[in-house]
Design an enzyme around this catalytic site. Structure first.
Site, PDB file in Angstrom:
ATOM      1  N   CYS A 185       0.716  -1.114   0.091  1.00  0.00           N
ATOM      2  CA  CYS A 185       0.009   0.089   0.035  1.00  0.00           C
ATOM      3  C   CYS A 185       0.907   1.363   0.033  1.00  0.00           C
ATOM      4  CB  CYS A 185      -0.966   0.024   1.215  1.00  0.00           C
ATOM      5  SG  CYS A 185      -1.857   1.309   1.429  1.00  0.00           S
ATOM      6  N   GLY A 247      -3.809  -8.516   5.423  1.00  0.00           N
ATOM      7  CA  GLY A 247      -3.714  -8.660   4.120  1.00  0.00           C
ATOM      8  C   GLY A 247      -2.288  -9.628   3.839  1.00  0.00           C
ATOM      9  N   ARG A 248      -1.365  -9.110   3.954  1.00  0.00           N
ATOM     10  CA  ARG A 248      -0.033  -9.897   3.828  1.00  0.00           C
ATOM     11  C   ARG A 248      -0.221 -10.977   4.526  1.00  0.00           C
ATOM     12  NH1 ARG A 248       6.323  -8.715   2.891  1.00  0.00           N
ATOM     13  NH2 ARG A 248       7.152 -10.711   3.531  1.00  0.00           N
ATOM     14  N   TRP A 272      -0.629  -8.286  -4.310  1.00  0.00           N
ATOM     15  CA  TRP A 272      -0.655  -6.923  -4.889  1.00  0.00           C
ATOM     16  C   TRP A 272      -1.808  -6.041  -4.321  1.00  0.00           C
ATOM     17  CZ3 TRP A 272      -2.400 -11.626  -6.988  1.00  0.00           C
ATOM     18  CH2 TRP A 272      -3.798 -11.668  -7.318  1.00  0.00           C
ATOM     19  N   GLY A 273      -1.714  -4.943  -4.287  1.00  0.00           N
ATOM     20  CA  GLY A 273      -2.476  -3.839  -3.439  1.00  0.00           C
ATOM     21  C   GLY A 273      -3.503  -3.734  -4.346  1.00  0.00           C
ATOM     22  N   GLU A 274      -4.823  -3.608  -3.605  1.00  0.00           N
ATOM     23  CA  GLU A 274      -6.307  -3.259  -4.284  1.00  0.00           C
ATOM     24  C   GLU A 274      -6.376  -1.855  -5.130  1.00  0.00           C
ATOM     25  OE1 GLU A 274      -9.403  -4.939  -4.306  1.00  0.00           O
ATOM     26  OE2 GLU A 274      -7.781  -6.214  -4.528  1.00  0.00           O
ATOM     27  N   ARG A 287     -15.043   1.221 -10.068  1.00  0.00           N
ATOM     28  CA  ARG A 287     -14.566   1.435  -8.671  1.00  0.00           C
ATOM     29  C   ARG A 287     -13.111   2.475  -9.054  1.00  0.00           C
ATOM     30  NH1 ARG A 287     -10.499  -1.578  -4.343  1.00  0.00           N
ATOM     31  NH2 ARG A 287     -11.006  -0.204  -2.807  1.00  0.00           N
ATOM     32  N   GLY A 350      16.352  -5.407  22.479  1.00  0.00           N
ATOM     33  CA  GLY A 350      15.592  -6.568  22.793  1.00  0.00           C
ATOM     34  C   GLY A 350      15.779  -7.570  21.454  1.00  0.00           C
TER      35      GLY A 350
END
Length: 359
Positions: A185, A247-248, A272-274, A287, A350
């Site tokens: 994204c 998502g991922r 892949w992103g939307e 869209r 850490g």
């Protein structure tokens, strides 16, 4: 001149949870991961057995992912960047397993889309937008609420208290938090909008709690994005999230609709992103009408195997942290978790950078 917030925008990596008193009743086998998907609507409660939802994405949530995640106790949201009849058919196919299933909608063709989704048996709707603080989203929410349905509407995405109150006043049943710079994204990069996910969650959760005190109505929050490590999920829940959208995490699993490829001897999954060029090319055109640039990329990520073991690993870590925090459920976690900001030196302390890890 523009207003500038005095608070720094923080990410999950900048926080740790202080241990609380672990009492004898706090054991991993007594921790409840049950959570509320959305507020009660016309007498209907929708609870999840685990706080996980798969994202409204072509590469993430098809029939198999939604069925599997539903059987695990979560919920999958079928992507809406496709023809209405095709999306409704997928929802109906998921429902043959008698599990929960959600579906994404947009702010353009929702008047036609929601009726087909209702007929298919959808359990929840999610307005899919990178920025949900808009009158178009309010119009869509109000249209659905005027239908007097018991199907809840998840609105978003947002990053602050102003937007939360706007969407709730419009009738949102749950709100999704997160506008960040993710692996695929690029909304922040392209539009310079967003906020560190930790700061966004803490701000919106405070507004949610104030609204509950004022109205007696509890609006569940979903954390969407920013969780790149297992422990980030636990931090999101401590910060006020009721459930987590990924998502991922799910795109990498066998059940995602993305193709598995062998690259240099390693199993990889497409992701892949939307709002990537690929999504626009193979999605419904309405869209993406008028879009002159992409807000996502097309990539490959390492495959991780079936969903079940992936979720079991993460949930074991969530339960262990809740035990150490002295809480038994998410409402207690929200109320009693104590968070501390850490320095860069604390973060490095850490890690395992001083030793060679043998796998």
């Amino acid at each position: 001149m523009a207003s500038v917030l005095s608070q720094t925008s923080h990410t999950f990596d900048e926080y740790l949870i202080l241990p609380g008193l672990t009492k004898r009743e706090h054991r991993s086998d007594t921790i409840s991961l049950d959570t509320q998907l959305a507020r009660e609507k016309n007498g209907r409660h929708i609870n999840l057995k685990i706080p996980f939802a798969s994202a409204v994405m072509q590469a993430v949530t098809g029939v198999k992912m939604a069925q599997t995640l539903g059987q695990e106790g979560g919920i999958g949201f079928i992507y809406q960047s496709q023809q209405i009849d095709d999306q409704a058919r997928m929802v109906k196919e998921v429902k043959t397993r008698w599990v929960l299933v959600g579906a994404g909608i947009n702010t353009r063709d929702y008047r036609e889309r929601v009726w087909k989704l209702f007929d298919a048996g959808v359990d929840a709707l999610c307005i899919d937008a990178s920025d949900g603080y808009s009158e178009w989203q309010a119009d869509a929410i109000q249209y659905i609420q005027d239908l007097w349905t018991d199907v809840p509407v998840v609105a978003g995405n947002i990053v602050d208290a102003r937007a939360f109150r706007f969407l709730v006043d419009a009738g949102a049943d749950a709100v999704k938090v997160g506008i960040w710079w993710g692996q695929i994204c690029t909304t922040r990069l392209q539009k310079a909008i967003g906020r560190g996910q930790a700061s966004a969650l803490l701000d919106v959760a405070e507004a949610r709690d104030a609204y509950f005190q004022q109205s007696g109505i509890y609006i569940p929050l979903a954390s969407d994005g920013g969780a790149t490590e297992d422990y980030h999920n636990t931090l999101a829940l401590a910060m006020g999230a009721d459930w987590l959208m990924h998502g991922r995490l799910f795109a990498a699993c066998d059940e995602s609709p993305a193709q598995k490829l062998k690259v240099d001897g390693q199993d990889m999954k497409e992701y892949w992103g939307e709002w990537s060029a690929r999504a626009r090319a193979q999605g419904n055109t309405l869209r993406y009408d008028g879009a002159l640039f992409e807000e996502g990329v097309d990539s490959l990520i390492p495959a991780t195997g079936p969903v079940g073991p992936v979720l079991q690993r993460i949930m074991a870590k969530i339960r262990a942290t809740m035990v150490s925090s002295g809480v038994s459920n998410f409402r207690e976690f929200h109320e009693h978790a104590v968070l501390t900001l850490i320095s860069q030196a604390s973060f490095q302390e850490g890690g395992t950078s001083k030793v060679r890890v043998r796998n």
